[in-house]
Design an enzyme around this catalytic site. Structure first.
Site, PDB file in Angstrom:
ATOM      1  N   ALA A 160       0.844  -1.189   0.000  1.00  0.00           N
ATOM      2  CA  ALA A 160       0.000   0.000   0.000  1.00  0.00           C
ATOM      3  C   ALA A 160       0.876   1.234   0.000  1.00  0.00           C
ATOM      4  CB  ALA A 160      -0.906   0.018   1.233  1.00  0.00           C
ATOM      5  N   CYS A 161       0.618   2.170  -0.903  1.00  0.00           N
ATOM      6  CA  CYS A 161       1.365   3.421  -0.884  1.00  0.00           C
ATOM      7  C   CYS A 161       0.403   4.578  -1.120  1.00  0.00           C
ATOM      8  CB  CYS A 161       2.484   3.431  -1.913  1.00  0.00           C
ATOM      9  SG  CYS A 161       1.923   3.601  -3.595  1.00  0.00           S
ATOM     10  N   LEU A 162       0.954   5.767  -1.108  1.00  0.00           N
ATOM     11  CA  LEU A 162       0.159   6.992  -1.106  1.00  0.00           C
ATOM     12  C   LEU A 162      -0.860   7.044  -2.241  1.00  0.00           C
ATOM     13  CD1 LEU A 162       0.487   9.132   0.996  1.00  0.00           C
ATOM     14  CD2 LEU A 162       1.707  10.497  -0.664  1.00  0.00           C
TER      15      LEU A 162
END
Lengths: 348, 104
Positions: free
Chosen positions: B8-10
């Site tokens: 999960a990233c921005l």
């Protein structure tokens, strides 16, 4: 786990919660920014549809603040945080209680107090409805805190910054660009860069768009500069680095992430960082000098549509990227790394 | 051996993808079966099903933002790392994962 330890965990992970909020905020901004810029196209027309686009644009560009606050709280305490987060976020924005920064602080606080309230042991009679009541109490407490104690000083600070930034003119903007470039180039999207970009996003709330223009311009300088460097002088790089550069520069253009530079810089952090700081400072200074403004905090290709001077943006990127590439190759040349040995290690 | 990976990233555009690719590559080299879910910016193109998660020995979470759907992971062994760490050190991450699986 005791309450003390969990509290420590929550505040230690402030960065994580903040990023989660931003992650949910971005789509709102993107929708708002998209419709806002379509509406500009139809400025001269009187048709109702353009008014609708304008309204949607305004909604998106206004309410990203409470969405951010809500999901900061969500990240801290899961679903019970969302409702109080929204309310505190809107409060901070509508009542001049600190705007974006106030909403951020409010989101963290309301998330934490909701988390605490849910921990309270209540009589059995109340237990089933406590899940509904706890957010009410945390909202009550934090709204008082934000409205009377935390909001006003933040609002005052923002106003001071705003008056100051409006008064410094082009020369001042240029030096601000240099400082922001320094922070943006120093840690590849780490805490320093994020402080710089948070500041830039926060002041868009005050109708100041130059800092965001600067922040947006320097983002792609480190990755593109380092990728370019591998092409200019392939002898100085290992095979893995060259392959990575070849496949990842497109990510930097499309999505606009500084972090893409990390794998390239990781093997040789000092030399690369000196180079990216130089490159970012040059682009930042130029962006400030030409008063480059970015109206929406978006990254990558979408940026092109929100700059006041897209051509200037492209022109100032080039010296920054070139400087980064040339400086890093120069530094690598005068103090050689042992490429053969590194390639051998990679094979093992 | 079977591992589930959630990244999960921005924005869910660059980092989650890159970390997923890095770890997947390393896992395939070692002959470990791996299922991947990428999150971020609301986007969950491939969502791991409860069956997939139940069937795996361990869940690796590589995150820069809080992940959604945590309730699916109840009772599983979890290795929690940051997405940029996973991106740079896929080998270390898998070493840790295997160690965690073998530890009873």
């Amino acid at each position: 786990m005791g309450i003390g330890k969990e509290t420590k965990d929550i505040f230690k992970n402030t960065g994580l919660h903040f990023r989660t909020g931003v992650s949910y905020m971005l789509p709102v901004l993107l929708i708002g920014g998209f419709f806002g810029s379509i509406a500009v196209l139809g400025k001269t027309s009187d048709a109702e549809i353009w008014k609708l686009f304008k309204i949607i644009g305004d909604i998106g560009l206004k309410y990203f603040v409470p969405v951010m606050a809500a999901y900061v709280a969500f990240s801290i305490t899961d679903t019970p945080g969302i409702a109080p987060g929204f309310i505190i976020g809107i409060l901070a924005q509508e009542t001049d209680s600190g705007g974006y920064l106030g909403a951020l602080v409010g989101g963290i606080l309301v998330g934490y107090f909701t988390f605490l309230a849910l921990k309270v042991k209540v009589p059995e009679m109340l237990e089933s409805s406590w899940g509904m009541l706890a957010p009410v109490f945390s909202t009550l407490l934090v709204s008082i805190l934000i409205f009377f104690f935390i909001g006003p000083p933040i609002a005052h600070l923002m106003k001071t910054i705003s008056t100051y930034l409006q008064s410094i003119g082009n020369g001042g903007n240029a030096s601000m660009g240099a400082i922001m470039g320094f922070f943006g180039g120093i840690d590849y999207g780490g805490p320093f860069s994020k402080t710089q970009s948070t500041f830039a996003t926060a002041v868009t709330n005050l109708k100041l768009y130059t800092p965001l223009g600067i922040a947006g311009a320097i983002i792609t300088v480190p990755p593109l500069g380092l990728c370019l460097a591998t092409i200019l002088n392939p002898k100085l790089y290992t095979k893995t680095e060259k392959n990575y550069a070849k496949s990842s520069w497109i990510y930097a253009v499309v999505a606009g992430f500084t972090e893409i530079a990390i794998p390239l810089a990781a093997g040789d952090i000092i030399r690369c960082t000196i180079a990216t700081i130089c490159g970012c400072m040059i682009t930042g200074t130029l962006a400030g000098y030409f008063s480059l403004e970015l109206y929406t905090p978006v990254l990558g290709i979408p940026q092109w549509f929100f700059y006041n001077k897209p051509l200037v943006y492209l022109c100032i990127l080039i010296p920054g990227i070139l400087t980064t590439a040339l400086v890093v190759n120069f530094l690598k040349k005068i103090s050689k790394r042992n490429i053969e040995e590194m390639e051998k290690e990679e094979k093992d | 051996m079977k591992i589930s990976l959630i990244t999960a990233c921005l924005a869910g555009v660059a980092h989650s993808k890159m970390a997923a690719v890095a770890i997947k590559k390393e896992a395939l080299l070692r002959g470990i079966e791996i299922d991947v879910e990428e999150q971020g910016g609301h986007k969950i193109p491939v969502r791991l099903t409860q069956e997939q998660i139940n069937a795996s020995d361990l869940v690796i979470i590589a995150k820069a933002v809080s992940i959604s759907g945590k309730e699916r992971l109840a009772g599983k062994k979890i290795l929690d790392v940051t997405v940029s760490f996973a991106l740079r050190n896929p080998k270390t991450v898998l070493d840790q994962a295997i160690e965690l699986i073998n530890k009873k």
